[in-house]
Write an enzyme that holds these catalytic residues in place. Sequence first.
Site, PDB file in Angstrom:
ATOM      1  N   GLY A   1     -12.005 -10.983   2.233  1.00 44.52           N
ATOM      2  CA  GLY A   1     -12.184  -9.651   1.672  1.00 44.52           C
ATOM      3  C   GLY A   1     -11.832  -8.531   2.633  1.00 44.52           C
ATOM      4  O   GLY A   1     -10.818  -8.604   3.347  1.00 44.52           O
TER       5      GLY A   1
ATOM      6  N   GLY B   1      -0.653  -7.016   1.788  1.00 42.99           N
ATOM      7  CA  GLY B   1      -1.213  -5.817   2.430  1.00 42.99           C
ATOM      8  C   GLY B   1      -0.782  -4.550   1.701  1.00 42.99           C
ATOM      9  O   GLY B   1      -1.542  -3.581   1.605  1.00 42.99           O
ATOM     10  N   ASP B   2       0.449  -4.555   1.204  1.00 43.94           N
ATOM     11  CA  ASP B   2       0.934  -3.380   0.457  1.00 43.94           C
ATOM     12  C   ASP B   2       0.150  -3.253  -0.850  1.00 43.94           C
ATOM     13  O   ASP B   2      -0.209  -2.163  -1.266  1.00 43.94           O
ATOM     14  CB  ASP B   2       2.436  -3.499   0.161  1.00 43.94           C
TER      15      ASP B   2
ATOM     16  N   GLU C   1       6.788   0.326   2.453  1.00 43.97           N
ATOM     17  CA  GLU C   1       6.447   1.608   1.816  1.00 43.97           C
ATOM     18  C   GLU C   1       6.974   1.651   0.388  1.00 43.97           C
ATOM     19  O   GLU C   1       6.350   2.240  -0.493  1.00 43.97           O
ATOM     20  CB  GLU C   1       7.009   2.783   2.626  1.00 43.97           C
TER      21      GLU C   1
HETATM   22  O1  LIG Z   1       8.933  -6.503   6.955  1.00 44.71           O
HETATM   23  C1  LIG Z   1       9.387  -5.409   6.713  1.00 44.71           C
HETATM   24  O2  LIG Z   1       9.781  -4.655   7.595  1.00 44.71           O
HETATM   25  C2  LIG Z   1       9.448  -4.975   5.322  1.00 44.71           C
HETATM   26  O3  LIG Z   1       9.293  -3.818   5.050  1.00 44.71           O
HETATM   27  C3  LIG Z   1       9.681  -6.017   4.258  1.00 44.71           C
HETATM   28  C4  LIG Z   1       8.522  -6.423   3.395  1.00 44.71           C
HETATM   29  O4  LIG Z   1       8.678  -5.889   2.095  1.00 44.71           O
HETATM   30  C5  LIG Z   1       7.194  -6.102   3.984  1.00 44.71           C
HETATM   31  O5  LIG Z   1       7.057  -6.914   5.099  1.00 44.71           O
HETATM   32  C6  LIG Z   1       6.033  -6.319   3.086  1.00 44.71           C
HETATM   33  O6  LIG Z   1       4.904  -5.713   3.657  1.00 44.71           O
END
Ligand SMILES: O=C(O)C(=O)C[C@H](O)[C@H](O)CO
Length: 318
Positions: A237, A265-266, A41
């Site tokens: 895609g 994904g973020d 997040e």
């Molecule tokens: O894996 C997790 O729980 C995290 O929040 C760390 C990483 O930043 C996350 O995997 C990236 O989406």
Amino acid sequence: MPDHAGLDVVTVGEAMALLIAQQAGALETVQSFARATAGAELNVAVGLARLGLRVAYVSRLGDDSFGRHLRAFMAREAIDIGHVATDPLQPTGFMLKSRVTDGGDPSIEYYRRGSAASHLGPQDFPFAAWHRVRHVHLTGISPGVSESLRELVFLMARTARQEGRTVSFDPNLRPRLWPSEAAMRDTLNALAAHADWVLPGLAEGRLLTGADSPEGIADFYLARGTRVVIVKLGPAGAYYADSQGQCGTAAGVPVPCVVDTVGAGDGFAVGVISALLEGRPLAEAARRGNRIGARVVQFPGDCDGLPTRQELQLEALR
Ligand SMILES: O=C(O)C(=O)C[C@H](O)[C@H](O)CO
């Protein structure tokens, strides 16, 4: 002033210190690590803020050097940290990430049990920021971190929905955080039912819905009240569908070299959320998601590849 400047997003989760291996190989063989930041997040908050949106982040950090580093990072990224508390007793969580050279997923080790963020709960509801919140972004990580954080996440989702604000949800499956696959699936599908925009990866969607195809996954969530579903297909895609019957596939964006897939994904969520909040068509939102996701995989840190507004515009011209 660009028209996106008035938009406000709030998100909630666990920010962690991230130690990235500087040599390839198993984590136990690595001699040196570079410090960065993590938290799905938080990554989304950083990406949206870099695009000029006003973003509030809800979290708890330990009163330790990891926590102070994360707080300074958030402030530098112009994130509203009025709802990031400091916990005098519990530590900031951290994680180790290995370095890969073949474009595959790195291995991850978490040190987060009992962290400050795991003590977040309904008492941390962001009342002071709420009146200007237009959109709430949630992931499936936070509800797995602790029961109290799960309550806060559901409270924010329900309140936003009742008040007509939009909610996005990225399942971000972390099976290690859950007692069982069934618990993870049931909780996350219940949370998705409060969301307007659901953004699963193909494998995640299969596990959560039992459907095999992107169309089947989208139908599952659309039948439960979601307005938009975008299924991430990796290099192929993204498939998008909405409750008005609109659907299609946004082609993948080829990348010369995959350095690290974590955070892609973020980045995708940043593209979709920013575009939909600007009122852009769904196909364009999916394309922007693909573009940012593809940029993120070319950098070692989770946030390194998240573009500024100017970088995004340059990218679009290619
Ligand atoms: O894996 C997790 O729980 C995290 O929040 C760390 C990483 O930043 C996350 O995997 C990236 O989406």
